[in-house]
Design an enzyme around this catalytic site. Structure first.
Site, mmCIF file in Angstrom:
data_model
loop_
_atom_site.group_PDB
_atom_site.id
_atom_site.type_symbol
_atom_site.label_atom_id
_atom_site.label_comp_id
_atom_site.label_asym_id
_atom_site.label_seq_id
_atom_site.Cartn_x
_atom_site.Cartn_y
_atom_site.Cartn_z
ATOM 1 C CG HIS A 1 -44.421 -3.246 -112.332
ATOM 2 N ND1 HIS A 1 -43.764 -2.851 -111.192
ATOM 3 C CD2 HIS A 1 -43.657 -2.808 -113.366
ATOM 4 C CE1 HIS A 1 -42.654 -2.206 -111.514
ATOM 5 N NE2 HIS A 1 -42.567 -2.160 -112.832
ATOM 6 C CB CYS B 1 -42.820 0.045 -115.260
ATOM 7 S SG CYS B 1 -42.223 -1.146 -116.480
#
Length: 168
Positions: free
Chosen positions: A126, A143
């Site tokens: 992301h 992430c």
């Protein structure tokens, strides 16, 4: 010829590919070579997008706030290691745009179950979101993060089903 030399051979191809970088839009078009594999190297905070063995794009990344070792349990702050696949897209992500990685796989679930703990989930590649960040520190909950500008291209280039290899 190493991957960086091959990248130069693709410069003309990518230069002629359509990157429609609208000033106000977070969505861009990509009509270049297909991304057939994503490789993330945790040790040097790098992500590489490949068309077979040809490097298309390299990126600097930030990882989970506890970068050492593979993700094993929910809340451990680590980024997974192993072979995964892109399995979903989130155009409304709190972190600008995001593409999901299918962690946990069967092996991850079995390991966590043997320890009596949940394996966690919701692992994405992301953007940075609305916060200003520097490239020097890891900050995600597991992430892989790139700048919002870079995420526009990653989101356009990488399709669902693409393999993602994450190495220590």
């Amino acid at each position: 010829m190493d991957i960086y030399t091959r990248r130069g051979a693709l410069a003309l191809s990518l230069g002629s590919a359509a990157f429609a970088m609208g000033c106000g839009s977070k969505f861009v078009s990509y009509r270049g070579p297909e991304v057939t594999r994503v490789e993330i190297q945790k040790s040097n905070r790098a992500m590489y997008l490949f068309h077979h063995n040809v490097l298309l794009e390299p990126y600097q990344v930030q990882l989970g706030f506890t970068a050492a070792g593979p993700k094993q349990f929910e809340g451990d702050g680590k980024t997974p290691e192993g072979r995964y696949h892109i399995d979903r897209r989130n155009p409304d992500s709190a972190f600008f745009l995001s593409i999901g990685i299918d962690y946990p796989n069967a092996e991850d679930r079995a390991f966590a179950a043997a320890a009596g703990k949940p394996p966690g989930g919701d692992i994405f590649i992301h953007g940075w979101g609305d916060e200003r960040r520097g490239r020097s520190s890891d900050w995600t909950a597991g992430c892989v993060a790139v700048t919002n500008r870079e995420m526009k291209l990653v989101y356009a280039m990488v399709r669902n089903g693409t393999p993602v290899d994450i190495f220590a």
